[in-house]
Write a protein that holds these residues in place. Structure first.
Motif, PDB file in Angstrom:
ATOM      1  N   TYR A 140      -2.512   1.805   7.022  1.00 30.99           N
ATOM      2  CA  TYR A 140      -1.988   2.653   5.958  1.00 30.99           C
ATOM      3  C   TYR A 140      -1.717   1.754   4.755  1.00 30.99           C
ATOM      4  O   TYR A 140      -1.040   0.741   4.874  1.00 30.99           O
ATOM      5  CB  TYR A 140      -0.702   3.349   6.404  1.00 30.99           C
ATOM      6  N   CYS A 141      -2.244   2.139   3.608  1.00 31.14           N
ATOM      7  CA  CYS A 141      -2.132   1.307   2.419  1.00 31.14           C
ATOM      8  C   CYS A 141      -1.624   2.153   1.254  1.00 31.14           C
ATOM      9  O   CYS A 141      -2.070   3.286   1.062  1.00 31.14           O
ATOM     10  CB  CYS A 141      -3.503   0.719   2.088  1.00 31.14           C
ATOM     11  N   CYS A 142      -0.707   1.590   0.492  1.00 30.05           N
ATOM     12  CA  CYS A 142      -0.180   2.290  -0.665  1.00 30.05           C
ATOM     13  C   CYS A 142       0.033   1.268  -1.774  1.00 30.05           C
ATOM     14  O   CYS A 142       0.540   0.177  -1.540  1.00 30.05           O
ATOM     15  CB  CYS A 142       1.148   2.962  -0.312  1.00 30.05           C
ATOM     16  N   GLY A 143      -0.386   1.626  -2.986  1.00 30.32           N
ATOM     17  CA  GLY A 143      -0.188   0.720  -4.100  1.00 30.32           C
ATOM     18  C   GLY A 143      -1.117   1.053  -5.238  1.00 30.32           C
ATOM     19  O   GLY A 143      -1.838   2.054  -5.203  1.00 30.32           O
ATOM     20  N   PRO A 144      -1.146   0.206  -6.247  1.00 32.13           N
ATOM     21  CA  PRO A 144      -2.064   0.420  -7.369  1.00 32.13           C
ATOM     22  C   PRO A 144      -3.512   0.303  -6.887  1.00 32.13           C
ATOM     23  O   PRO A 144      -3.804  -0.423  -5.918  1.00 32.13           O
ATOM     24  CB  PRO A 144      -1.721  -0.697  -8.348  1.00 32.13           C
ATOM     25  N   GLU A 145      -4.424   0.987  -7.546  1.00 33.62           N
ATOM     26  CA  GLU A 145      -5.824   1.025  -7.115  1.00 33.62           C
ATOM     27  C   GLU A 145      -6.460  -0.360  -6.976  1.00 33.62           C
ATOM     28  O   GLU A 145      -7.163  -0.601  -5.987  1.00 33.62           O
ATOM     29  CB  GLU A 145      -6.660   1.912  -8.041  1.00 33.62           C
ATOM     30  N   PRO A 146      -6.252  -1.311  -7.902  1.00 33.23           N
ATOM     31  CA  PRO A 146      -6.879  -2.626  -7.697  1.00 33.23           C
ATOM     32  C   PRO A 146      -6.437  -3.299  -6.388  1.00 33.23           C
ATOM     33  O   PRO A 146      -7.234  -3.925  -5.703  1.00 33.23           O
ATOM     34  CB  PRO A 146      -6.436  -3.437  -8.914  1.00 33.23           C
ATOM     35  N   PHE A 147      -5.165  -3.147  -6.033  1.00 31.95           N
ATOM     36  CA  PHE A 147      -4.667  -3.688  -4.772  1.00 31.95           C
ATOM     37  C   PHE A 147      -5.346  -3.008  -3.594  1.00 31.95           C
ATOM     38  O   PHE A 147      -5.843  -3.661  -2.671  1.00 31.95           O
ATOM     39  CB  PHE A 147      -3.142  -3.512  -4.683  1.00 31.95           C
ATOM     40  N   MET A 148      -5.396  -1.668  -3.628  1.00 30.21           N
ATOM     41  CA  MET A 148      -5.987  -0.933  -2.509  1.00 30.21           C
ATOM     42  C   MET A 148      -7.476  -1.227  -2.384  1.00 30.21           C
ATOM     43  O   MET A 148      -8.014  -1.304  -1.275  1.00 30.21           O
ATOM     44  CB  MET A 148      -5.710   0.565  -2.647  1.00 30.21           C
ATOM     45  N   GLN A 149      -8.170  -1.410  -3.506  1.00 30.11           N
ATOM     46  CA  GLN A 149      -9.590  -1.751  -3.442  1.00 30.11           C
ATOM     47  C   GLN A 149      -9.779  -3.117  -2.784  1.00 30.11           C
ATOM     48  O   GLN A 149     -10.678  -3.302  -1.972  1.00 30.11           O
ATOM     49  CB  GLN A 149     -10.234  -1.744  -4.822  1.00 30.11           C
ATOM     50  N   THR A 150      -8.909  -4.062  -3.102  1.00 30.84           N
ATOM     51  CA  THR A 150      -8.980  -5.383  -2.474  1.00 30.84           C
ATOM     52  C   THR A 150      -8.764  -5.277  -0.967  1.00 30.84           C
ATOM     53  O   THR A 150      -9.486  -5.900  -0.184  1.00 30.84           O
ATOM     54  CB  THR A 150      -7.941  -6.337  -3.100  1.00 30.84           C
ATOM     55  N   VAL A 151      -7.797  -4.465  -0.559  1.00 29.50           N
ATOM     56  CA  VAL A 151      -7.535  -4.271   0.871  1.00 29.50           C
ATOM     57  C   VAL A 151      -8.747  -3.633   1.540  1.00 29.50           C
ATOM     58  O   VAL A 151      -9.198  -4.079   2.599  1.00 29.50           O
ATOM     59  CB  VAL A 151      -6.264  -3.421   1.097  1.00 29.50           C
ATOM     60  N   ARG A 152      -9.305  -2.592   0.916  1.00 26.90           N
ATOM     61  CA  ARG A 152     -10.491  -1.924   1.494  1.00 26.90           C
ATOM     62  C   ARG A 152     -11.650  -2.904   1.633  1.00 26.90           C
ATOM     63  O   ARG A 152     -12.315  -2.963   2.666  1.00 26.90           O
ATOM     64  CB  ARG A 152     -10.920  -0.729   0.638  1.00 26.90           C
ATOM     65  N   GLU A 153     -11.921  -3.685   0.587  1.00 25.51           N
ATOM     66  CA  GLU A 153     -13.032  -4.637   0.635  1.00 25.51           C
ATOM     67  C   GLU A 153     -12.814  -5.699   1.705  1.00 25.51           C
ATOM     68  O   GLU A 153     -13.753  -6.090   2.393  1.00 25.51           O
ATOM     69  CB  GLU A 153     -13.239  -5.285  -0.730  1.00 25.51           C
ATOM     70  N   MET A 154     -11.579  -6.159   1.849  1.00 24.19           N
ATOM     71  CA  MET A 154     -11.279  -7.145   2.877  1.00 24.19           C
ATOM     72  C   MET A 154     -11.546  -6.559   4.261  1.00 24.19           C
ATOM     73  O   MET A 154     -12.205  -7.179   5.093  1.00 24.19           O
ATOM     74  CB  MET A 154      -9.830  -7.601   2.783  1.00 24.19           C
ATOM     75  N   LEU A 155     -11.058  -5.348   4.497  1.00 22.92           N
ATOM     76  CA  LEU A 155     -11.251  -4.717   5.803  1.00 22.92           C
ATOM     77  C   LEU A 155     -12.727  -4.459   6.087  1.00 22.92           C
ATOM     78  O   LEU A 155     -13.202  -4.724   7.195  1.00 22.92           O
ATOM     79  CB  LEU A 155     -10.448  -3.408   5.875  1.00 22.92           C
ATOM     80  N   ILE A 156     -13.451  -3.972   5.094  1.00 21.94           N
ATOM     81  CA  ILE A 156     -14.885  -3.731   5.263  1.00 21.94           C
ATOM     82  C   ILE A 156     -15.590  -5.036   5.585  1.00 21.94           C
ATOM     83  O   ILE A 156     -16.439  -5.102   6.472  1.00 21.94           O
ATOM     84  CB  ILE A 156     -15.493  -3.058   4.007  1.00 21.94           C
ATOM     85  N   GLY A 157     -15.225  -6.104   4.880  1.00 27.05           N
ATOM     86  CA  GLY A 157     -15.837  -7.412   5.109  1.00 27.05           C
ATOM     87  C   GLY A 157     -15.607  -7.946   6.514  1.00 27.05           C
ATOM     88  O   GLY A 157     -16.427  -8.693   7.039  1.00 27.05           O
ATOM     89  N   PHE A 158     -14.499  -7.558   7.131  1.00 26.80           N
ATOM     90  CA  PHE A 158     -14.201  -8.011   8.488  1.00 26.80           C
ATOM     91  C   PHE A 158     -14.673  -7.030   9.542  1.00 26.80           C
ATOM     92  O   PHE A 158     -14.375  -7.182  10.719  1.00 26.80           O
ATOM     93  CB  PHE A 158     -12.706  -8.281   8.653  1.00 26.80           C
ATOM     94  N   GLY A 159     -15.415  -5.980   9.112  1.00 28.13           N
ATOM     95  CA  GLY A 159     -15.992  -5.037  10.069  1.00 28.13           C
ATOM     96  C   GLY A 159     -15.031  -3.973  10.554  1.00 28.13           C
ATOM     97  O   GLY A 159     -15.254  -3.361  11.604  1.00 28.13           O
ATOM     98  N   PHE A 160     -13.961  -3.705   9.812  1.00 30.28           N
ATOM     99  CA  PHE A 160     -12.992  -2.685  10.202  1.00 30.28           C
ATOM    100  C   PHE A 160     -13.625  -1.301  10.137  1.00 30.28           C
ATOM    101  O   PHE A 160     -14.385  -0.997   9.223  1.00 30.28           O
ATOM    102  CB  PHE A 160     -11.772  -2.753   9.266  1.00 30.28           C
ATOM    103  N   ASP A 161     -13.329  -0.451  11.108  1.00 32.96           N
ATOM    104  CA  ASP A 161     -13.803   0.935  11.116  1.00 32.96           C
ATOM    105  C   ASP A 161     -12.966   1.728  10.111  1.00 32.96           C
ATOM    106  O   ASP A 161     -11.807   2.043  10.368  1.00 32.96           O
ATOM    107  CB  ASP A 161     -13.664   1.531  12.517  1.00 32.96           C
ATOM    108  N   MET A 162     -13.549   2.037   8.956  1.00 32.43           N
ATOM    109  CA  MET A 162     -12.799   2.661   7.862  1.00 32.43           C
ATOM    110  C   MET A 162     -12.352   4.095   8.173  1.00 32.43           C
ATOM    111  O   MET A 162     -11.579   4.672   7.410  1.00 32.43           O
ATOM    112  CB  MET A 162     -13.607   2.608   6.571  1.00 32.43           C
ATOM    113  N   ASP A 163     -12.768   4.653   9.292  1.00 28.48           N
ATOM    114  CA  ASP A 163     -12.225   5.950   9.724  1.00 28.48           C
ATOM    115  C   ASP A 163     -10.752   5.815  10.087  1.00 28.48           C
ATOM    116  O   ASP A 163     -10.033   6.807  10.164  1.00 28.48           O
ATOM    117  CB  ASP A 163     -13.002   6.500  10.924  1.00 28.48           C
ATOM    118  N   HIS A 164     -10.297   4.581  10.295  1.00 26.78           N
ATOM    119  CA  HIS A 164      -8.903   4.322  10.662  1.00 26.78           C
ATOM    120  C   HIS A 164      -8.092   3.785   9.482  1.00 26.78           C
ATOM    121  O   HIS A 164      -7.009   3.238   9.667  1.00 26.78           O
ATOM    122  CB  HIS A 164      -8.843   3.343  11.842  1.00 26.78           C
TER     123      HIS A 164
END
Length: 154
Positions: free
Chosen positions: A15-39
């Motif tokens: 669960y992520c909450c914050g300004p869009e640039p922060f959340m985009q960084t979190v999403r990109e990090m998770l995607i880069g590590f192979g996280f299942d973005m459905d979660h």
């Protein structure tokens, strides 16, 4: 840091909450590590509430396709290695028996900095490379994914 605090984060709901640039960084990090973005779930600080799926903002994140063919050409060795968009340049170099020096493998230390001569990569790093280096054509091999044909000075 996330790996130290929650080593099983790839198996959790995020669960992520914050300004869009922060959340985009979190999403990109998770995607880069192979996280299942459905979660992955997020909430923004600003804007009107999202009441229906049609109200949700369109996200422009790059999601690597493990089925999409890519190729990395290592110009100094003359090796051409087929791969997918989900493979890092560092992993492809190791598959080819080439040695790009590396350290942290998380985009922090900068040890794997190498010059990209042509092509596109998607690089999600954690500060291990400067904007000047990026402008000069350098990438971090540990966290750069080839988007099609890429030539690397290695």
């Amino acid at each position: 840091m996330l790996g130290l605090m929650a080593p099983d984060y790839l198996e959790r709901e995020v669960y992520c909450c914050g300004p869009e640039p922060f959340m985009q960084t979190v999403r990109e990090m998770l995607i880069g590590f192979g996280f299942d973005m459905d979660h992955y779930h997020q909430e923004a600080f600003t804007g009107p509430p999202v009441l229906t799926p049609a109200d949700a903002p369109e996200l422009d994140d790059v999601v690597p396709d493990a089925e999409a063919a890519s190729e990395v050409i290592f110009t100094m060795s003359g090796r051409s290695v087929p791969c997918t968009e989900a493979d890092t340049i560092l992993a492809v170099s190791r598959t080819a028996g080439l040695n790009i020096p590396s350290g942290c493998n998380f985009g922090v230390c900068g040890t794997c900095k190498t010059r990209k001569l042509s092509g596109e990569v998607h690089m999600v790093h954690n500060g291990g490379i400067s904007e000047d280096d990026i402008a000069a054509g350098y990438i971090l091999a540990c966290c750069s994914l080839p988007m099609g044909r890429v030539e690397i000075e290695a």
